[in-house]
Design a protein around this motif. Structure first.
Motif, PDB file in Angstrom:
ATOM      1  N   ALA A  56       0.842  -1.191   0.000  1.00 54.90           N
ATOM      2  CA  ALA A  56       0.000   0.000   0.000  1.00 54.90           C
ATOM      3  C   ALA A  56       0.879   1.244   0.000  1.00 54.90           C
ATOM      4  N   PHE A  57       0.622   2.144  -0.961  1.00 49.50           N
ATOM      5  CA  PHE A  57       1.342   3.399  -1.060  1.00 49.50           C
ATOM      6  C   PHE A  57       0.404   4.543  -0.697  1.00 49.50           C
ATOM      7  N   ASN A  58       0.949   5.612  -0.141  1.00 48.11           N
ATOM      8  CA  ASN A  58       0.167   6.764   0.262  1.00 48.11           C
ATOM      9  C   ASN A  58       0.034   7.743  -0.910  1.00 48.11           C
ATOM     10  N   VAL A  59      -1.192   8.113  -1.229  1.00 50.90           N
ATOM     11  CA  VAL A  59      -1.464   9.002  -2.356  1.00 50.90           C
ATOM     12  C   VAL A  59      -0.829  10.379  -2.141  1.00 50.90           C
ATOM     13  N   LYS A  60      -0.846  10.879  -0.933  1.00 53.17           N
ATOM     14  CA  LYS A  60      -0.256  12.194  -0.658  1.00 53.17           C
ATOM     15  C   LYS A  60       1.262  12.159  -0.825  1.00 53.17           C
ATOM     16  N   ASP A  61       1.892  11.061  -0.425  1.00 52.10           N
ATOM     17  CA  ASP A  61       3.329  10.896  -0.700  1.00 52.10           C
ATOM     18  C   ASP A  61       3.557  10.992  -2.205  1.00 52.10           C
ATOM     19  N   GLY A  62       2.745  10.268  -2.955  1.00 49.19           N
ATOM     20  CA  GLY A  62       2.887  10.240  -4.411  1.00 49.19           C
ATOM     21  C   GLY A  62       2.718  11.602  -5.040  1.00 49.19           C
ATOM     22  N   PHE A  63       1.760  12.377  -4.554  1.00 47.84           N
ATOM     23  CA  PHE A  63       1.548  13.724  -5.092  1.00 47.84           C
ATOM     24  C   PHE A  63       2.796  14.578  -4.910  1.00 47.84           C
ATOM     25  N   ALA A  64       3.388  14.536  -3.725  1.00 44.58           N
ATOM     26  CA  ALA A  64       4.579  15.339  -3.457  1.00 44.58           C
ATOM     27  C   ALA A  64       5.747  14.906  -4.341  1.00 44.58           C
ATOM     28  N   ILE A  65       5.928  13.607  -4.513  1.00 41.57           N
ATOM     29  CA  ILE A  65       7.004  13.105  -5.369  1.00 41.57           C
ATOM     30  C   ILE A  65       6.799  13.587  -6.803  1.00 41.57           C
ATOM     31  N   ALA A  66       5.576  13.453  -7.306  1.00 42.90           N
ATOM     32  CA  ALA A  66       5.275  13.872  -8.674  1.00 42.90           C
ATOM     33  C   ALA A  66       5.515  15.368  -8.861  1.00 42.90           C
ATOM     34  N   GLN A  67       5.183  16.183  -7.863  1.00 42.38           N
ATOM     35  CA  GLN A  67       5.425  17.624  -7.954  1.00 42.38           C
ATOM     36  C   GLN A  67       6.924  17.923  -7.975  1.00 42.38           C
ATOM     37  N   TRP A  68       7.677  17.240  -7.140  1.00 48.31           N
ATOM     38  CA  TRP A  68       9.132  17.401  -7.106  1.00 48.31           C
ATOM     39  C   TRP A  68       9.719  17.166  -8.497  1.00 48.31           C
ATOM     40  N   TYR A  96       8.721  19.850 -11.095  1.00 47.19           N
ATOM     41  CA  TYR A  96       9.421  21.125 -10.928  1.00 47.19           C
ATOM     42  C   TYR A  96      10.939  20.979 -11.018  1.00 47.19           C
ATOM     43  N   GLY A  97      11.387  19.885 -11.633  1.00 50.33           N
ATOM     44  CA  GLY A  97      12.798  19.756 -11.982  1.00 50.33           C
ATOM     45  C   GLY A  97      13.683  18.956 -11.060  1.00 50.33           C
ATOM     46  N   GLY A  98      13.130  18.427  -9.978  1.00 49.42           N
ATOM     47  CA  GLY A  98      13.934  17.609  -9.075  1.00 49.42           C
ATOM     48  C   GLY A  98      14.106  16.197  -9.612  1.00 49.42           C
ATOM     49  N   VAL A  99      15.152  15.541  -9.174  1.00 43.23           N
ATOM     50  CA  VAL A  99      15.379  14.148  -9.541  1.00 43.23           C
ATOM     51  C   VAL A  99      14.987  13.280  -8.348  1.00 43.23           C
ATOM     52  N   ALA A 100      14.198  12.251  -8.618  1.00 40.38           N
ATOM     53  CA  ALA A 100      13.765  11.309  -7.584  1.00 40.38           C
ATOM     54  C   ALA A 100      14.270   9.917  -7.933  1.00 40.38           C
ATOM     55  N   ALA A 101      14.643   9.180  -6.907  1.00 37.72           N
ATOM     56  CA  ALA A 101      15.157   7.830  -7.115  1.00 37.72           C
ATOM     57  C   ALA A 101      14.693   6.914  -5.996  1.00 37.72           C
ATOM     58  N   ILE A 102      14.591   5.652  -6.340  1.00 39.68           N
ATOM     59  CA  ILE A 102      14.336   4.596  -5.368  1.00 39.68           C
ATOM     60  C   ILE A 102      15.518   3.649  -5.411  1.00 39.68           C
ATOM     61  N   THR A 146      13.055  -6.721  -5.013  1.00 40.63           N
ATOM     62  CA  THR A 146      12.668  -6.512  -6.408  1.00 40.63           C
ATOM     63  C   THR A 146      11.179  -6.784  -6.524  1.00 40.63           C
ATOM     64  N   SER A 147      10.460  -5.847  -7.152  1.00 42.18           N
ATOM     65  CA  SER A 147       9.009  -5.959  -7.218  1.00 42.18           C
ATOM     66  C   SER A 147       8.461  -5.212  -8.429  1.00 42.18           C
ATOM     67  N   ASP A 148       7.577  -5.856  -9.156  1.00 48.58           N
ATOM     68  CA  ASP A 148       6.889  -5.189 -10.261  1.00 48.58           C
ATOM     69  C   ASP A 148       5.984  -4.072  -9.732  1.00 48.58           C
ATOM     70  N   ILE A 149       5.495  -4.240  -8.520  1.00 44.18           N
ATOM     71  CA  ILE A 149       4.637  -3.222  -7.901  1.00 44.18           C
ATOM     72  C   ILE A 149       5.409  -1.907  -7.761  1.00 44.18           C
ATOM     73  N   VAL A 150       6.628  -1.991  -7.289  1.00 45.51           N
ATOM     74  CA  VAL A 150       7.454  -0.800  -7.098  1.00 45.51           C
ATOM     75  C   VAL A 150       7.793  -0.175  -8.448  1.00 45.51           C
ATOM     76  N   LYS A 151       8.099  -1.001  -9.426  1.00 41.30           N
ATOM     77  CA  LYS A 151       8.396  -0.490 -10.777  1.00 41.30           C
ATOM     78  C   LYS A 151       7.191   0.290 -11.316  1.00 41.30           C
ATOM     79  N   ARG A 152       6.018  -0.265 -11.161  1.00 37.11           N
ATOM     80  CA  ARG A 152       4.804   0.394 -11.647  1.00 37.11           C
ATOM     81  C   ARG A 152       4.569   1.724 -10.923  1.00 37.11           C
ATOM     82  N   GLY A 157       6.636   9.220 -12.152  1.00 38.35           N
ATOM     83  CA  GLY A 157       7.690   9.865 -12.929  1.00 38.35           C
ATOM     84  C   GLY A 157       9.053   9.811 -12.267  1.00 38.35           C
ATOM     85  N   ILE A 158       9.218   8.891 -11.322  1.00 40.79           N
ATOM     86  CA  ILE A 158      10.516   8.739 -10.654  1.00 40.79           C
ATOM     87  C   ILE A 158      11.536   8.317 -11.705  1.00 40.79           C
TER      88      ILE A 158
END
Length: 167
Positions: free
Chosen positions: A29-41, A44-50, A55-61, A67-68
């Motif tokens: 389960a992922f938090n939608v608000k976390d996702g919104f902040a990551i997507a905004q980052w 607005y030009g930031g680089v995000a990484a995991i 290893t999980s297809d869920i995480v890849k998706r 947009g990570i």
């Protein structure tokens, strides 16, 4: 100024629970608000990484949805993987933030410019990071940390302005 935010997954982007059914399907389960902040980052030009040990297809998706830009799974040594990213983007370690929750994150946390964790991280991590979220992993901790970084970088006001001006 932080330019790259790197995250662990289980216990950071999720609550750390793995649900596995009788057909061997795994759920996270992922938090939608976390996702919104990551997507905004990212927007607005930031680089995000995991960087994660599993290893999980869920995480890849999920990474693709948000947009990570960088996803490294099945990683045994997170410091080695982080150094590859720093070299690829020509960032200094001071320009990197790392969010994690367990002792396998300590090496990375000790070399970056800003380290943070959820409120329910293990004691050894809480004692060593620059910032501890008031929220637990998978429950808005990542959102709070991303907001803090975006406010420091002057991005958050631009995001607020955009949404306040929508008609």
């Amino acid at each position: 100024m932080i330019k790259l935010i790197v995250m662990d997954v289980d216990g950071t982007l999720t609550n750390g629970k793995l649900y596995i059914d009788n057909e061997n399907n795994a759920l996270k389960a992922f938090n939608v608000k976390d996702g919104f902040a990551i997507a905004q980052w990212v927007k607005y030009g930031g680089v995000a990484a995991i960087i994660t040990g599993k290893t999980s297809d869920i995480v890849k998706r999920r990474a693709e949805e948000l947009g990570i830009q960088e996803l490294a799974q099945g990683v045994g040594n997170k410091v080695v993987e982080l150094n590859k990213l720093v070299e690829k983007y020509n960032f200094s370690l001071e320009e990197v933030a790392y969010i994690g929750d367990d002792i396998n994150d300590l090496g990375v946390m000790s070399i970056v410019g800003f380290s943070a964790c959820p409120n329910d991280a293990v004691k050894e991590v809480i004692e060593r990071v620059d910032f501890v979220s008031a929220k637990n992993g998978g429950a808005g901790a990542v959102r709070e940390i991303f907001e803090k970084i975006m406010k420091h970088n002057g991005i958050w006001d631009k995001i607020l302005k955009k949404y306040l001006e929508e008609k």
